[in-house]
Design a protein around this motif. Sequence first.
Motif, PDB file in Angstrom:
ATOM      1  N   VAL A 170      23.434  -2.941  -4.420  1.00  0.00           N
ATOM      2  CA  VAL A 170      22.744  -1.676  -4.531  1.00  0.00           C
ATOM      3  C   VAL A 170      21.300  -1.685  -3.979  1.00  0.00           C
ATOM      4  O   VAL A 170      20.577  -2.434  -4.388  1.00  0.00           O
ATOM      5  CB  VAL A 170      22.687  -0.994  -5.973  1.00  0.00           C
ATOM      6  N   VAL A 171      21.119  -0.391  -3.281  1.00  0.00           N
ATOM      7  CA  VAL A 171      19.667  -0.364  -2.686  1.00  0.00           C
ATOM      8  C   VAL A 171      19.210   1.178  -3.149  1.00  0.00           C
ATOM      9  O   VAL A 171      20.265   2.014  -2.641  1.00  0.00           O
ATOM     10  CB  VAL A 171      19.639  -0.511  -1.167  1.00  0.00           C
ATOM     11  N   ASP A 172      18.233   1.094  -3.819  1.00  0.00           N
ATOM     12  CA  ASP A 172      17.573   2.532  -4.154  1.00  0.00           C
ATOM     13  C   ASP A 172      16.297   2.577  -3.533  1.00  0.00           C
ATOM     14  O   ASP A 172      15.896   1.514  -2.816  1.00  0.00           O
ATOM     15  CB  ASP A 172      17.638   2.697  -5.436  1.00  0.00           C
ATOM     16  N   GLY A 173      15.449   3.489  -3.953  1.00  0.00           N
ATOM     17  CA  GLY A 173      14.138   3.531  -3.335  1.00  0.00           C
ATOM     18  C   GLY A 173      13.286   2.222  -3.635  1.00  0.00           C
ATOM     19  O   GLY A 173      12.525   1.929  -2.808  1.00  0.00           O
ATOM     20  N   LEU A 174      13.298   1.803  -4.859  1.00  0.00           N
ATOM     21  CA  LEU A 174      12.450   0.612  -5.211  1.00  0.00           C
ATOM     22  C   LEU A 174      12.927  -0.607  -4.535  1.00  0.00           C
ATOM     23  O   LEU A 174      12.071  -1.171  -3.957  1.00  0.00           O
ATOM     24  CB  LEU A 174      12.609   0.445  -6.709  1.00  0.00           C
ATOM     25  N   SER A 175      14.248  -0.747  -4.667  1.00  0.00           N
ATOM     26  CA  SER A 175      14.855  -2.119  -3.863  1.00  0.00           C
ATOM     27  C   SER A 175      14.473  -1.857  -2.282  1.00  0.00           C
ATOM     28  O   SER A 175      13.918  -2.829  -1.771  1.00  0.00           O
ATOM     29  CB  SER A 175      16.208  -2.334  -4.030  1.00  0.00           C
ATOM     30  N   ALA A 176      14.608  -0.616  -1.719  1.00  0.00           N
ATOM     31  CA  ALA A 176      14.487  -0.599  -0.238  1.00  0.00           C
ATOM     32  C   ALA A 176      12.760  -1.037  -0.034  1.00  0.00           C
ATOM     33  O   ALA A 176      12.684  -1.674   0.965  1.00  0.00           O
ATOM     34  CB  ALA A 176      14.554   0.875   0.198  1.00  0.00           C
ATOM     35  N   LEU A 177      12.241  -0.492  -0.773  1.00  0.00           N
ATOM     36  CA  LEU A 177      10.591  -0.966  -0.683  1.00  0.00           C
ATOM     37  C   LEU A 177      10.181  -2.317  -0.954  1.00  0.00           C
ATOM     38  O   LEU A 177       9.580  -2.743   0.105  1.00  0.00           O
ATOM     39  CB  LEU A 177       9.809  -0.178  -1.758  1.00  0.00           C
TER      40      LEU A 177
ATOM     41  N   ILE B 161       4.373  -0.495  -9.867  1.00  0.00           N
ATOM     42  CA  ILE B 161       5.249  -0.481  -8.468  1.00  0.00           C
ATOM     43  C   ILE B 161       4.162  -0.467  -7.345  1.00  0.00           C
ATOM     44  O   ILE B 161       4.123  -1.371  -6.616  1.00  0.00           O
ATOM     45  CB  ILE B 161       6.094   0.468  -8.371  1.00  0.00           C
ATOM     46  N   ILE B 162       3.253   0.329  -7.317  1.00  0.00           N
ATOM     47  CA  ILE B 162       2.029   0.347  -6.387  1.00  0.00           C
ATOM     48  C   ILE B 162       1.146  -0.756  -6.458  1.00  0.00           C
ATOM     49  O   ILE B 162       0.968  -1.489  -5.437  1.00  0.00           O
ATOM     50  CB  ILE B 162       1.111   1.734  -6.419  1.00  0.00           C
ATOM     51  N   HIS B 163       0.915  -1.137  -7.810  1.00  0.00           N
ATOM     52  CA  HIS B 163       0.071  -2.471  -7.688  1.00  0.00           C
ATOM     53  C   HIS B 163       0.596  -3.679  -7.213  1.00  0.00           C
ATOM     54  O   HIS B 163       0.278  -4.611  -6.546  1.00  0.00           O
ATOM     55  CB  HIS B 163      -0.466  -2.701  -9.083  1.00  0.00           C
TER      56      HIS B 163
ATOM     57  N   VAL C 218      -6.018  -1.000   3.021  1.00  0.00           N
ATOM     58  CA  VAL C 218      -6.927   0.546   2.480  1.00  0.00           C
ATOM     59  C   VAL C 218      -5.991   1.621   2.936  1.00  0.00           C
ATOM     60  O   VAL C 218      -5.898   2.528   2.100  1.00  0.00           O
ATOM     61  CB  VAL C 218      -8.314   0.432   3.498  1.00  0.00           C
ATOM     62  N   ALA C 219      -5.177   1.353   3.784  1.00  0.00           N
ATOM     63  CA  ALA C 219      -4.425   2.738   4.276  1.00  0.00           C
ATOM     64  C   ALA C 219      -3.289   3.105   3.235  1.00  0.00           C
ATOM     65  O   ALA C 219      -3.093   4.085   2.670  1.00  0.00           O
ATOM     66  CB  ALA C 219      -3.835   2.408   5.553  1.00  0.00           C
ATOM     67  N   LEU C 220      -2.803   2.039   2.622  1.00  0.00           N
ATOM     68  CA  LEU C 220      -1.747   2.067   1.629  1.00  0.00           C
ATOM     69  C   LEU C 220      -2.336   2.726   0.463  1.00  0.00           C
ATOM     70  O   LEU C 220      -1.602   3.715  -0.120  1.00  0.00           O
ATOM     71  CB  LEU C 220      -1.352   0.704   1.124  1.00  0.00           C
ATOM     72  N   GLY C 221      -3.675   2.815   0.138  1.00  0.00           N
ATOM     73  CA  GLY C 221      -4.019   3.512  -0.875  1.00  0.00           C
ATOM     74  C   GLY C 221      -4.077   4.685  -0.530  1.00  0.00           C
ATOM     75  O   GLY C 221      -4.089   5.931  -1.324  1.00  0.00           O
ATOM     76  N   LEU C 222      -4.491   5.243   0.631  1.00  0.00           N
ATOM     77  CA  LEU C 222      -4.532   6.725   1.165  1.00  0.00           C
ATOM     78  C   LEU C 222      -3.012   7.238   1.384  1.00  0.00           C
ATOM     79  O   LEU C 222      -2.992   8.417   1.040  1.00  0.00           O
ATOM     80  CB  LEU C 222      -5.127   6.690   2.657  1.00  0.00           C
ATOM     81  N   LEU C 223      -2.108   6.538   1.257  1.00  0.00           N
ATOM     82  CA  LEU C 223      -0.934   6.785   1.560  1.00  0.00           C
ATOM     83  C   LEU C 223      -0.181   7.040   0.105  1.00  0.00           C
ATOM     84  O   LEU C 223       1.202   7.174  -0.094  1.00  0.00           O
ATOM     85  CB  LEU C 223       0.046   5.885   2.362  1.00  0.00           C
TER      86      LEU C 223
ATOM     87  N   LEU D 168       3.951   7.533  -1.033  1.00  0.00           N
ATOM     88  CA  LEU D 168       4.689   6.542  -1.745  1.00  0.00           C
ATOM     89  C   LEU D 168       5.330   6.843  -2.788  1.00  0.00           C
ATOM     90  O   LEU D 168       6.505   6.654  -3.252  1.00  0.00           O
ATOM     91  CB  LEU D 168       3.759   5.256  -1.966  1.00  0.00           C
ATOM     92  N   GLU D 169       4.427   7.784  -3.784  1.00  0.00           N
ATOM     93  CA  GLU D 169       5.073   8.192  -5.038  1.00  0.00           C
ATOM     94  C   GLU D 169       6.166   9.107  -4.764  1.00  0.00           C
ATOM     95  O   GLU D 169       7.117   8.929  -5.433  1.00  0.00           O
ATOM     96  CB  GLU D 169       3.962   8.736  -5.871  1.00  0.00           C
ATOM     97  N   ALA D 170       5.982   9.944  -3.798  1.00  0.00           N
ATOM     98  CA  ALA D 170       7.168  10.690  -3.444  1.00  0.00           C
ATOM     99  C   ALA D 170       8.555  10.152  -3.035  1.00  0.00           C
ATOM    100  O   ALA D 170       9.579  10.592  -3.363  1.00  0.00           O
ATOM    101  CB  ALA D 170       6.773  11.672  -2.338  1.00  0.00           C
TER     102      ALA D 170
END
Lengths: 585, 125
Positions: free
Chosen positions: A111-118, A351-353, A563-568, A572-574
């Motif tokens: 199964v691939v969902d948003g988290l696994s895809a990431l 997840i972000i961390h 740095v860019a990931l932080g701005l995004l 990412l949350e969406a």
Amino acid sequence: MIPTVAVTGTAPLTGVVAALLSGVGPASVEQLLATSANSPLPPLLVAVPLLVSIATLAVGYRFDRAAWSIAAIGAVLQVAIAGTLAWRVVTAGRVIHVLGGFVPPFGIVLVVDGLSALVALLIAVVTVGVLVYLRQAGPRGLGTTGDVFNMYVFLEITGLAAYALVASGDSGLAAVAALKYLMLGTVGASLFLLGVGYALIATGTLTMADLAVRLAEVGYQSTPVRAAFAFMTVGLGVKIALFPLHTWQPDAYSASPDGVSAFISALVSTVSAYALVRVVYSVFTVEFFAANPLARDLLLYGAALSVIAGSTLAVTQREVKRTLAYSSVSQFGLVAVGFALTNRAGLVGGIIHLLGHAVMKGSLFLAVGIIAIRTDARTIEEYAGLARRVPVASAAFAVLAFAMIGVPPAVGFVGKWYILLGAVEAGEPVVALVVVASTLLTLAYFARLIERMYFSPVTDSTGPAGTVADGGESSAGRDGRESESAVADGGSAGTDAATVDRNAEDTRDTRNDSDVEADTSAGADTDGDAGSAELDPVTDDPSGREVTAGMTAVVVLAAIVAVALGLLATELEALLRPTLEVLLS
Amino acid sequence: MSAVTDLLLTRYNYLAVVVLSGIGMYMMIENRNLVKKVIGMNVFQTAIFLFFITTAYVEGGAPAILESGGGGGGGPYVSPLPQVLILTAIVVGVSLTAVALALIVRIYAEYGTLDEEALREVTGE
């Protein structure tokens, strides 16, 4: 010969790790089958890296140079597959594949969902990065299993690849560290297996979606269910290297080759932490914690202890790689804190961390590798005046270190911010305090390094580094000075962020802005330096290896990504939102 | 007393699991010889395998095989799933042991000892 060994060692990891990309929400199996698109892609995600690794091995025996190309092609292919899957998940929702046509709960489903895809995408991308850096090894991978036993098998395969990778270091120390890692890793995985056994006894099933439903039927208070949870989390805790189960990790990280340190620090523990999310949220679900507050508290405070202990140990280290290794213990503690909070903000932060840490820590190890090749500096003392001798790598190191500390707008800040928010929302003042304190401690060990790099005179008397008027240095230097002399300041700023949620909105915005500027300028300077780096007198490199432009580019790029990931972060949350709904429901 | 005898008579398989895992764990921690540590690891894993197998056993159960035409035992059946799982786990365990022994060979070639304490001295930890 070494490239071949490295390639063969790394390649299975991709497939192995791949296997973990499982994501079944607590929906019933029927629901899962009805609402997900079937696709042949998930098994390819697992199979391609495995096949490529064998091909690399076979070809590598005859043509040493071709091995890298094959690994690179495989890695790019892997990125393509993971990217396509991620796109499908975003546009059309969950993707599944029923292996061999055996319908679950009897068969195995990927199964691939948003988290696994990431996570899959992260692994694929990190692999390409490390590959470019090494031009030697070829790992990548991400998988997807909806079955807890499969999870065990994949954990062990990941482990096997990681052991071999650690052992690929030149010194005998690497073999000793690998053996230690192997023993503890095996015990961890065995405990996980024992937990799976209890779950099987309680429910008679192994499919995650089915387990979630049946565990609820059995009752979250029943002894086998509790035992299953305890064994599974402790087992994964060993693999993630949470304090006090972390003892294998510093040795393994510091004894392995730099590219390998980067790879395993970015991926192996990350994948185990991903497994923890799956177990906690997809198998046991939030209601388990509601029924067993003690289990939640143990996980939460255990993780918080890991944060403090890891940071404290990091401060006491002399060797840079060991500092980074202990730092991982603490950062994964933070991630686990986020997961254990079981609210939305905590989970998002975790997840972000998790993803941010993979990027930051991986590239920090790569930067350390570049510095070691150029100057042979490995201890904190030897880092004195490095900024002058290795400007690009130092600048990237500084930017990454600040990102890790949590200077906005970098990704480290966003992750910690959400975790803090989650702790406050959950009414856990102690945990909130720990998160803030961890920022201070992170500052303590990185500030020490950065101070050496930028302000201490060079040991071999090339002149004080502080006199160089380089933009990158001065901007990073400004921050460095601040952090060095004003730990107390940083502390109060952190506390502000924690407690003054609403009325400090304005101040924080201003602070944010100025920091964005500082960071962008640092990034720009890094770019500017890239050209001049080639002109720098390269210190005779002791190991016979050279720093290639590709290696530098990877590290610089990673710093920018951090740095860019932080701005995004909001995007990412969406992206994660649909997955989160399922996980928290 | 009767409770203990009862436990020994009816739950001896689980006791064996506990004892084996304890022995394995103790060997891994306490034994100074690296090879014996690996053996301890194997014992520990074996305990877990036994745990799975013993849960699958049904008194008087038949193998879960149906013949074409509906022949074959007719229940109760022994649960086949844990046995399949453990078959896989054994394979994983064997490969782990192989890697561990390979590492030990390398350590011996490098340092000429398999004793943990001596090794610690040589590597300067």
